[in-house]
Scaffold this active site. Structure first.
Site, PDB file in Angstrom:
ATOM      1  N   HIS A 113      -7.387 -28.268  29.239  1.00 41.33           N
ATOM      2  CA  HIS A 113      -7.714 -28.360  30.754  1.00 41.33           C
ATOM      3  C   HIS A 113      -9.236 -28.022  31.516  1.00 41.33           C
ATOM      4  O   HIS A 113     -10.089 -28.418  31.910  1.00 41.33           O
ATOM      5  CB  HIS A 113      -7.122 -27.290  31.520  1.00 41.33           C
ATOM      6  CG  HIS A 113      -5.624 -26.620  30.776  1.00 41.33           C
ATOM      7  ND1 HIS A 113      -4.586 -27.625  31.022  1.00 41.33           N
ATOM      8  CD2 HIS A 113      -5.720 -25.848  30.740  1.00 41.33           C
ATOM      9  CE1 HIS A 113      -3.712 -27.060  30.887  1.00 41.33           C
ATOM     10  NE2 HIS A 113      -4.224 -25.543  30.991  1.00 41.33           N
ATOM     11  N   HIS A 167       0.159 -28.557  32.706  1.00 35.52           N
ATOM     12  CA  HIS A 167       0.974 -29.082  31.527  1.00 35.52           C
ATOM     13  C   HIS A 167       1.644 -29.998  31.345  1.00 35.52           C
ATOM     14  O   HIS A 167       1.951 -30.266  30.179  1.00 35.52           O
ATOM     15  CB  HIS A 167       1.319 -27.124  30.398  1.00 35.52           C
ATOM     16  CG  HIS A 167       0.467 -26.213  30.777  1.00 35.52           C
ATOM     17  ND1 HIS A 167       0.754 -25.446  31.657  1.00 35.52           N
ATOM     18  CD2 HIS A 167      -0.989 -25.720  29.942  1.00 35.52           C
ATOM     19  CE1 HIS A 167      -0.441 -24.519  31.672  1.00 35.52           C
ATOM     20  NE2 HIS A 167      -1.854 -24.824  31.225  1.00 35.52           N
TER      21      HIS A 167
END
Lengths: 333, 208
Positions: A57, A219
């Protein structure tokens, strides 16, 4: 799978090592257990701020370690939460005696691991408060899910709570500020393509060329539905609509508008989304006082974006403007 | 036959083998309704268990399970790390320092493991989680324990866990990351239930 990697199992280790080398003036990297601390941690008298979560991330979270934001970040494996044996030493390393705030995204793994770590650190006499971020409006009925996910709003919580800690607020006040940001921010995301987790080697979900996934987490996991591809203005309306109806901001209120890239979308496209989002907010009578556009909380190379709207008060605005000096966010210094 | 530390070490070794063998299958199950990391995480965790067992060989079954708990908690991550860590820790605590485990103690340890998973994950039967493998396994173990044969207890638990994992296929997930899929999670096996069945099958294999 074509990726700039050496060994799928060394991705996080080598990436964090490189991050440490590139930003040696700002951060210190612990290799085993893996965590990143601000160079001058622990800062005397200051509440420590620790966040963490799965890798993939970037720049979240290590990119936000430094003056005015996080004191430590704990990276897990790709898309996997970190473990208590990383979170505990990171927490102890930034505790100056004023206590530590954990900023945790509401994902089951993150919650369980931070909860376990907090219990163990508290048993050693360190005071810990947890700010749980759950800003994702894509999750409609939390009765039948693990609740709303923590996504884009996490960046705003980390910045504003970080500024509160930097100016000397005490443990409860810093945690309260973090909670207040969380209560006033809503986010919704879209994926135009899936991403490939290095150790899995194939895309993490299936999406046809003409399909997009509306209401994703970070995700690519779905929230609402797949729809046929639309233009940028259409997608922007779809993302903003549930945010605004959930936020319930009245005409005349001040907001921060955050358009975040998921890693594989060019800035030019993010600005096209920003353009339409700003128009819609203006039509609703909301005044965009602050903005942020770019890749701040990503999903590897996934194409797509998320929009976050934070309802601002004067104090949050001042804390947002306060100086910050981290690898990924820097102003006022 | 009472079970001793040799059984416990063999159980963990067979579990590690099962995770390595089924790594890709678990990744695929997780890819369908989660985020593709379960097989990788479990393989990494149980390799760490093997390292720890080699490093400091345990003297009792309880010690072996405690060491396993610590290794899984520190190496697996995600939701599975704390859940399996808690399960093995609770089972270890129930067994205490005993050198031998009889059928009743075994059934009690499995029940404690399941209760640990429920307490940590706050999931109930039917939520499409590993609880759906553990609960039928614990019930079957308790029923089989009446005859006093540890191998029968483990076989009953393994078979019930496998059936329980298969039974998660049509369920709609209400906990964990799969819950975000809602109705779309139906038609896929829960990866945690699948790995739980593998671990309980390894326990039976180690006693055979």
């Amino acid at each position: 799978m074509k990726k700039l990697i050496n060994d799928p199992r060394a991705v996080v280790d080598e990436s964090v090592e490189g991050f440490g080398l590139a930003h040696a003036d700002l951060v210190t990297v612990s290799a085993d257990p893996k965590y990143v601390t601000r160079k001058d941690a622990p800062v005397a008298g200051k509440v420590g701020l620790v966040s963490g979560g799965g890798s993939g991330h970037e720049p979240l979270h290590a990119g936000f370690v430094g003056r005015g934001m996080l004191d430590a970040a704990v990276p897990g494996a790709v898309f996997t939460s970190p473990t208590p044996d990383q979170i505990i030493p990171a927490t102890l390393a930034v505790n100056s005696g004023a206590g530590v705030v954990h900023i945790v995204k509401n994902y089951t793994g993150d919650v369980l691991n931070f909860e376990t770590a907090a219990e163990m650190v508290q048993a050693e006499g360190v005071e810990v408060r947890t700010v749980l971020v759950n800003d994702d409006v894509a999750v409609e009925d939390s009765l039948y899910t693990a609740g709303r996910r923590g996504v884009g709003g996490t960046v705003l919580v980390e910045k504003i709570a970080g500024a509160a800690a930097e100016r000397g607020d005490d443990l409860d006040a810093v945690a309260a500020t973090g909670d207040r940001v969380n209560q006033n921010v809503r986010t919704m995301g879209v994926a135009l393509s899936a991403c490939t987790v290095p150790h899995a080697g194939s895309p993490s979900f299936d999406l046809e060329d003409n399909e997009i996934e509306i209401g994703i987490g970070i995700h690519g996991e779905p929230g609402r539905h797949k729809i046929a591809m639309e233009n940028a203005d259409g997608i922007t309306s779809r993302l903003l609509e549930p945010i605004l109806s959930d936020l319930g901001a009245a005409s005349g209120e001040k907001v921060l508008l955050f358009v975040n890239g998921m890693g594989g979308t060019p800035l030019s496209e993010l600005y096209i989304v920003y353009r339409r989002a700003a128009q819609i907010l203006a039509e609703r009578g909301l005044s965009v006082e602050r903005s942020l556009v770019g890749n701040y909380i990503t999903s590897l190379e996934m194409q797509g974006c998320s929009i976050s709207v934070l309802r601002l008060d004067d104090e949050m605005t001042a804390l947002w403007d306060a100086p910050v000096h981290t690898p990924a966010l820097r102003w006022g210094v | 036959m009472a079970l001793d530390v040799t059984w416990a070490v063999k159980w963990l070794t067979l579990s590690a083998q099962a995770m390595a063998e089924h790594r890709v299958e678990l990744i695929e199950l997780d890819r369908a309704i989660g985020d593709s990391d379960h097989g990788e995480n479990m393989d990494r965790g149980f390799q760490a268990v093997l390292d720890k067992l080699a490093e400091s060989p345990p003297e009792t079954p309880g010690a072996a399970l405690k060491l396993t708990a610590m290794a899984l908690m520190s190496k697996v991550g995600g939701a599975a790390g704390p859940l399996y860590g808690t399960a093995f820790l609770r089972a270890a605590t129930t067994l205490g320092d005993a050198a031998y485990i009889d059928a009743a103690a075994l059934a009690a340890a499995l029940a404690a493991a399941r209760d640990g998973i429920v307490a940590r994950g706050k999931a109930e039967a039917g939520d499409k989680t590993m609880v759906d493998a553990w609960t039928p396994a614990v019930d079957a173990a308790a029923a089989a324990a009446a005859d006093g044969d540890t191998l029968a207890v483990l076989i009953a638990a393994a078979e019930a866990a496998e059936a329980g994992a298969v039974a998660t296929d049509p369920l709609v997930a209400r906990k964990g990351r799969a819950s975000y899929l809602g109705e779309r999670s139906a038609g896929h096996r829960d990866p945690g239930a699948a790995s739980s069945a593998l671990i309980l099958r390894a326990a039976a294999g180690a006693a055979a």
